[in-house]
Structure formats: C-alpha cells, structure tokens
Design a protein around this motif. Sequence first.
Motif, PDB file in Angstrom:
ATOM      1  N   HIS A  89     -11.681  -1.948  28.683  1.00 18.63           N
ATOM      2  CA  HIS A  89     -10.228  -2.088  28.691  1.00 18.63           C
ATOM      3  C   HIS A  89      -9.800  -3.526  28.962  1.00 18.63           C
ATOM      4  O   HIS A  89      -8.848  -4.030  28.347  1.00 18.63           O
ATOM      5  CB  HIS A  89      -9.612  -1.160  29.751  1.00 18.63           C
ATOM      6  CG  HIS A  89      -9.620   0.286  29.384  1.00 18.63           C
ATOM      7  ND1 HIS A  89     -10.694   1.110  29.630  1.00 18.63           N
ATOM      8  CD2 HIS A  89      -8.679   1.067  28.782  1.00 18.63           C
ATOM      9  CE1 HIS A  89     -10.424   2.328  29.215  1.00 18.63           C
ATOM     10  NE2 HIS A  89      -9.206   2.337  28.689  1.00 18.63           N
ATOM     11  N   GLU A 154      -6.707   6.136  28.394  1.00 22.86           N
ATOM     12  CA  GLU A 154      -6.151   5.193  29.371  1.00 22.86           C
ATOM     13  C   GLU A 154      -5.750   3.864  28.738  1.00 22.86           C
ATOM     14  O   GLU A 154      -5.943   2.789  29.322  1.00 22.86           O
ATOM     15  CB  GLU A 154      -7.155   4.952  30.513  1.00 22.86           C
ATOM     16  CG  GLU A 154      -7.505   6.213  31.285  1.00 22.86           C
ATOM     17  CD  GLU A 154      -8.474   5.949  32.422  1.00 22.86           C
ATOM     18  OE1 GLU A 154      -9.217   4.931  32.389  1.00 22.86           O
ATOM     19  OE2 GLU A 154      -8.489   6.750  33.364  1.00 22.86           O
ATOM     20  N   ARG A 157      -3.667   0.976  30.366  1.00 24.96           N
ATOM     21  CA  ARG A 157      -4.267  -0.101  31.154  1.00 24.96           C
ATOM     22  C   ARG A 157      -4.296  -1.423  30.379  1.00 24.96           C
ATOM     23  O   ARG A 157      -4.449  -2.493  30.980  1.00 24.96           O
ATOM     24  CB  ARG A 157      -5.693   0.283  31.560  1.00 24.96           C
ATOM     25  CG  ARG A 157      -5.766   1.430  32.533  1.00 24.96           C
ATOM     26  CD  ARG A 157      -7.193   1.930  32.715  1.00 24.96           C
ATOM     27  NE  ARG A 157      -8.122   0.851  33.061  1.00 24.96           N
ATOM     28  CZ  ARG A 157      -9.444   1.004  33.153  1.00 24.96           C
ATOM     29  NH1 ARG A 157      -9.995   2.201  32.903  1.00 24.96           N
ATOM     30  NH2 ARG A 157     -10.217  -0.015  33.486  1.00 24.96           N
TER      31      ARG A 157
END
Length: 574
Positions: A89, A154, A157
């Motif tokens: 990420h 996610e 993020r």
Amino acid sequence: MHANDTEEVLGSARPQTVPQPVKTFDAGILDGDEYGAISGFAQNGQEDPELGPASAVPLQRRRKVIIVGAGINGIQQATLLLKDGYVKHQDIQIFDALEGYGGVWQKNRYPGCACDVPAMIYTTSYHINKKWTHFYAKRPEIEAYYTGFAMQYELDRCTQFGSFVKWCTWDEDHMIWHVGVSNKRTGETEHWIADVVCQCVGSLDRPKWGNTPGREGFTGISWHTAHWRDDYDLTGKNVAIIGCGPSAAQLIPEIISKPKHLTVYMRTPPVCVGRGDFAYSSLFRWAIRWVPLFAWFIRQRMNLRMMRLGRAMATDGDPLNDQMTATAVKFMESQISDPELREKVRPYSKYYCKRPLRLDGFYPALARSNCTVLRENLIRYTEKGVLSSDRVTGTETERQYDVIIFGTGFNVAQFLEHEKVTGLNGIDLQEKWKAHPEALYGLATSQFPNMFYCFGPNSAHVWSSQQDNWERQARFAAQVVKESVLRARKGIKLAIHPKRDVERQYNDEVQRRQAGTFVWTRPDCVTYYKNDDGWNTYTMPWTWWQFRQMLRKIRWDEWEVIEKPMAKVEIDLD
C-alpha cells in the motif's frame, strides 16, 4: 506504406472508414481547467507552478506507482498490484477528482442511471459481486459494489480524493514521472513522483457538449447529465434535453412528470428494446453467495452467451443484426401509436451499432402530452433558449426554456486531453495524437515510458465483459511493475514503451479488421465509436481470448527497453 515520414513520431495511419456525415463526436473537448471546473476545482487563471527538482519532493510524495482514477479500472489496477505482492500500500498512490470510489458510477447520478449489461457480467472476475438483487443493476448498487471492493483491499490507505492530476512529465535523468496534482481541499498543486503511472480514467469520463455555438450565452439554468444537479427542482419548468443517447433515454422517463413541458432535440433516433429486468429469487441469491463456484459458473455462462451472440449482432449483414434492428422497430411501434411520432423516433436502417438500449418507459414518456420530440438542426443557443431549423423547409424557430439539460455524451475521440502529458525529448501526448489517439493493445504508447492505460484507445468491444479486457491490461502493467522491482533488486532501473513500428502495425490492424465487417464502420452509421475523420477510437476487433493471449506475457521484442544503473538515477535527498 505511409506517405509522410513525419508520422514516425507524431502521426499515424489514415482512417479506414469514411468520415461521418455529422461532425460532433470530437466537439466539446475540455482542457485541464475546464475539466477541473466541472468537478469543483477552482479556476484562478494562474499558471501551474514551475516543475521543481526531484530532490525537492518530500519522501511522503514519492511512490513506485501512481494510479489516476478510483473507478473500476483504478480499483482493478491497485488490487492486482497488491495481489501480486511486489508492491505494498505504501508504494501506491491513487488520485481521483471525485470524493468516492466508482468512477463513472460516482460521477453520473442522474435519475434512472443504470447499466444494461447483466449485473453478473459487470463485475471483476476475481471479485464477483454476490449481492446483486436484479438481473440488471442500477447505479447505487454498482457504486456500492466497487466501493466495497476497494475497501476490502484497504485502498483507502493509499487513496487521495478531491485530487485532480493536471500534468505528468517524464524525467529522463531519474527515469521517473513528475506528477502535478491539484488538491481541492488546500487549493495547492502538489508535486509527486513515481516510477510508473497508470492512467485509469477510462474513456467515458470527459463530457462533451457538441459543436452548437452560444451555450455560454444561455441565461437560464443548464447542466450535463454527467454532473446532475439535485438542488434544482424541475417542477413546472420548460425544459429542453439536447441529445437522446443512453443517458438522456434513461433520464426522460424519470423526470417527465415534473416539467410543465419537455422538449427533446433528437438528431439520431436511438435503438431500444424492453429492459426485461427481473429480481433474482431468494434461492438463486442464496446459491450465488454460498454454493462454491456457482457465481463463477453463472458469470462464465453469461459471458460465453454474450461472446456467441454479441459479435454476430455487431456484424454488418448478419441475420442476427437485422433481426435485432427489426425487434427494436417492433418494440417502438408497440409503445407508440401516433404515426407522426413513430416516424420521428424510428431507428434508421443499419444504424444499429451495438446492442440496443434496454429501456422501460422511454417511448411512453415521449408520447406524453407535455413532451415534444424535435428532429431539427441546431443553429445556436440563445440567451433564452435554442434556435433550430426545420430539416425540410429550413424554417428557423427559437424556443425559450428555463432549463437546458445536455445529454450529449462523452468525448472518446481523444484520450487524456485534460492532462498535460510530456514524454521523451519533451514530446506532448496530444501533439502526437493530434489526428487520433493510438496505443499498443490500448495500454501504452511509444515515447511515453512506464505509462499504462486501462480502457485506453480501442479497448472496448461488445461481445464479452469489458472488465475482463481491462483486467488484462491491468495485469500487464502489474507484470511490468514486477519486472521493475526484480531488476531494481539487482541494481537496475527499468522503463519500457512500445516500439513505434509495432504500435503502428497494431493500430492499422485494429482499423483494418473492423472495416467492412462491423456495422459501426459503415459511413452512414453515426456513432461515437469514430471521430470526425472516420477513425475508430473506441473498439477493437479481437475476441476476449485473442486479447488475453496478446497480453499474457511481455513480448520484449515489441518494446523499447531503457535500463540504467540505479546509482546513476538515484535522487539526492535535500
């Protein structure tokens, strides 16, 4: 043979089809400021700040990959990178001018907005939605699916919303992209850098208004369907809708009861059949969620059926194409009894360019007493309304409106025209694409290293899931990122871009294989698939399997490879 040697860098092959009789499809091009303005970014008339050195960019704005767009393609690109595991990420940055995930489904919020592709097909192959309630999905369900998809990985993020990417400049010394991002919250233009830029804005992103002059002089209220105004009540107003493509055709039944009068300016009658939507049974929905591989099987079955029928429906002279046109005409006649209105909305022979629109309530809405359909030539917009002329007599008439709604679609004649993209030796992307956009496999263009597109030029077709095509492009970009990471571990910086001769040959084939085969290549077929010069900018001739094989691996002989020792391209820290 190509007649002009200067085409080697800037030009390309000649169009394979005859120019269209009506020139509107590359009209309404937006520059960066205009594009930003319709998404809520301030226009202050100031020049962008000068590009600073890479060393001045803080560490928190340096990434391996920058992804432009948080719609379907941006989500697919980011999740595939994360699934491969070569970047995390913290190595990825996603930018989107809007305030949420979903792209076109985040932007288009007009009443009735929906998809007429079966919902099970309108998913990503490795993340099939198991919560569809109907055979066809409406906008809120689609937006919710892709938002949930992003959140499961996610992506929040590494996503910055309210961020409009205005320019990308290739740095040959450091082998990186400098990216300028306008931040809506701060009003500042941020300087970011990345090894790879993935342009995931798609083709149906930039609204257009056509080439009728005077739009800015209209003193009433106006907006485009892609930027719907929920704050304005149409009740009791005199309203005009310009255009009658999919967006307008979905919208009209939803609002017809509100205006005092609705006037629809229709250049080309749409081809429509009944939507045929239905709710899934509780048993089917249970099986989709809990029976292993059932969702995959249903999606594959639908996809195979679409592959089998879709290509035939799009083939000029195929009995199925003629049958679908006849079905559409029969459906129209079953919905409208007035002979004069029937002739106004009767689809032209051979104007069936893909599958017909699946709509309910459209034709009855046009037949309402408070609706008028006009097949007149637009002359100009006036302070009070629209001046048009009768196509037979030439008589000009000005009609006054409180509201004008533009259902004039999107500009797919160009690509990325709202970004300033500069490649090797200072070449400008739009200068290279002055005649028309070209890219190898619709995902990369020569002279622009380590820049990849999802849903780039000629990335669409109508005979299987579009998401599967875009997924192949995203997987290819992920392969390049993987290779870049592996070589960096050996002390080598890598960048690639297509060889110009390979790119040109591919695009010549894209045009040649469609000409004389698919109905949209006919000179009398008016479609946004082609630009005003007759060059097809939108579709490809390949099947999904053929396209998959093309992108299965990096064929290094098709690509210019740039390699430098990491020590020579490292960025000094201030």
